[in-house]
Design a protein around this motif. Sequence first.
Motif, mmCIF file in Angstrom:
data_model
loop_
_atom_site.group_PDB
_atom_site.id
_atom_site.type_symbol
_atom_site.label_atom_id
_atom_site.label_comp_id
_atom_site.label_asym_id
_atom_site.label_seq_id
_atom_site.Cartn_x
_atom_site.Cartn_y
_atom_site.Cartn_z
ATOM 1 N N THR A 58 20.017 -20.342 37.263
ATOM 2 C CA THR A 58 21.256 -19.753 37.693
ATOM 3 C C THR A 58 20.861 -19.533 39.296
ATOM 4 N N ILE A 59 19.920 -19.240 40.085
ATOM 5 C CA ILE A 59 19.564 -19.302 41.524
ATOM 6 C C ILE A 59 19.452 -20.503 41.908
ATOM 7 N N SER A 60 18.820 -21.582 41.032
ATOM 8 C CA SER A 60 18.737 -22.988 41.616
ATOM 9 C C SER A 60 20.071 -23.438 41.699
ATOM 10 N N HIS A 61 21.152 -23.139 40.592
ATOM 11 C CA HIS A 61 22.290 -23.805 40.622
ATOM 12 C C HIS A 61 23.148 -23.412 42.013
ATOM 13 N N LEU A 62 22.969 -21.993 42.385
ATOM 14 C CA LEU A 62 23.732 -21.396 43.328
ATOM 15 C C LEU A 62 23.290 -22.024 44.543
ATOM 16 N N ASN A 63 22.040 -22.256 44.611
ATOM 17 C CA ASN A 63 21.617 -22.733 45.885
ATOM 18 C C ASN A 63 21.855 -24.291 46.314
ATOM 19 N N THR A 64 22.539 -24.889 45.303
ATOM 20 C CA THR A 64 23.006 -26.165 45.569
ATOM 21 C C THR A 64 24.387 -26.116 46.307
ATOM 22 N N PHE A 65 24.986 -25.133 46.326
ATOM 23 C CA PHE A 65 26.327 -24.894 47.088
ATOM 24 C C PHE A 65 26.086 -24.984 48.660
ATOM 25 N N LYS A 66 26.881 -25.761 49.219
ATOM 26 C CA LYS A 66 26.974 -25.966 50.711
ATOM 27 C C LYS A 66 28.130 -24.849 51.347
ATOM 28 N N PRO A 67 27.951 -24.255 52.453
ATOM 29 C CA PRO A 67 28.931 -23.193 52.862
ATOM 30 C C PRO A 67 30.372 -24.079 53.098
ATOM 31 N N GLU A 68 30.344 -25.363 53.336
ATOM 32 C CA GLU A 68 31.653 -25.946 53.370
ATOM 33 C C GLU A 68 32.403 -25.730 51.897
ATOM 34 N N GLN A 69 31.910 -25.855 51.010
ATOM 35 C CA GLN A 69 32.617 -25.970 49.458
ATOM 36 C C GLN A 69 33.098 -24.499 49.433
ATOM 37 N N ILE A 70 32.627 -23.547 50.027
ATOM 38 C CA ILE A 70 33.093 -22.016 49.632
ATOM 39 C C ILE A 70 34.035 -21.525 50.992
ATOM 40 N N ASP A 71 33.524 -21.950 52.186
ATOM 41 C CA ASP A 71 34.436 -21.672 53.404
ATOM 42 C C ASP A 71 36.132 -22.053 53.103
ATOM 43 N N GLY A 72 36.862 -21.006 53.553
ATOM 44 C CA GLY A 72 38.308 -21.288 53.172
ATOM 45 C C GLY A 72 38.680 -20.919 51.901
ATOM 46 N N SER A 73 37.922 -20.583 50.729
ATOM 47 C CA SER A 73 38.412 -20.145 49.463
ATOM 48 C C SER A 73 38.931 -19.108 49.544
ATOM 49 N N GLU A 74 39.040 -18.052 50.541
ATOM 50 C CA GLU A 74 39.641 -16.895 50.594
ATOM 51 C C GLU A 74 41.190 -16.809 50.014
ATOM 52 N N GLU A 75 42.035 -17.958 50.576
ATOM 53 C CA GLU A 75 43.408 -18.241 50.218
ATOM 54 C C GLU A 75 43.480 -19.152 48.876
ATOM 55 N N ARG A 76 42.238 -19.601 48.443
ATOM 56 C CA ARG A 76 42.550 -20.618 47.306
ATOM 57 C C ARG A 76 43.011 -19.971 46.109
ATOM 58 N N GLU A 77 43.884 -20.861 45.435
ATOM 59 C CA GLU A 77 44.298 -20.212 43.858
ATOM 60 C C GLU A 77 43.315 -20.420 42.915
ATOM 61 N N ILE A 78 43.085 -19.359 42.226
ATOM 62 C CA ILE A 78 42.011 -19.412 41.316
ATOM 63 C C ILE A 78 42.694 -18.907 39.958
#
Length: 108
Positions: A58-78
């Motif tokens: 799980t940690i290895s998988h989470l380490n594959t994320f880049k900041p730009e993949q998550i940045d701006g997701s505050e307003e994203r529809e989930i």
Amino acid sequence: MPISLTVYPQICFHYQNKYKLPLISLPRGAARLALIEAPKFEDNETTFPQLIDRIQKTISHLNTFKPEQIDGSEEREITLQMRDKTLSFQGMPYLFYGNPTWTWGGTD
């Protein structure tokens, strides 16, 4: 030693769920925020070494994320499809409602 063969089963249940629930929700939550497919891990750990291996995966998988993949997701529809209903959130509220395990650290 099998996780289920402890002297105090309630302690076993506590630790098994304390670690297994985040191992399920963290990769799914990060994937939803990044708009990618979540990994599929088998949920069949019965020993501490297996649980540790799952934590490391799980940690290895989470380490594959880049900041730009998550940045701006505050307003994203989930959107979460439940058995009998659909729940929708913006990214920031989803972090707190959809993934309560993210806020459990340090509460023991």
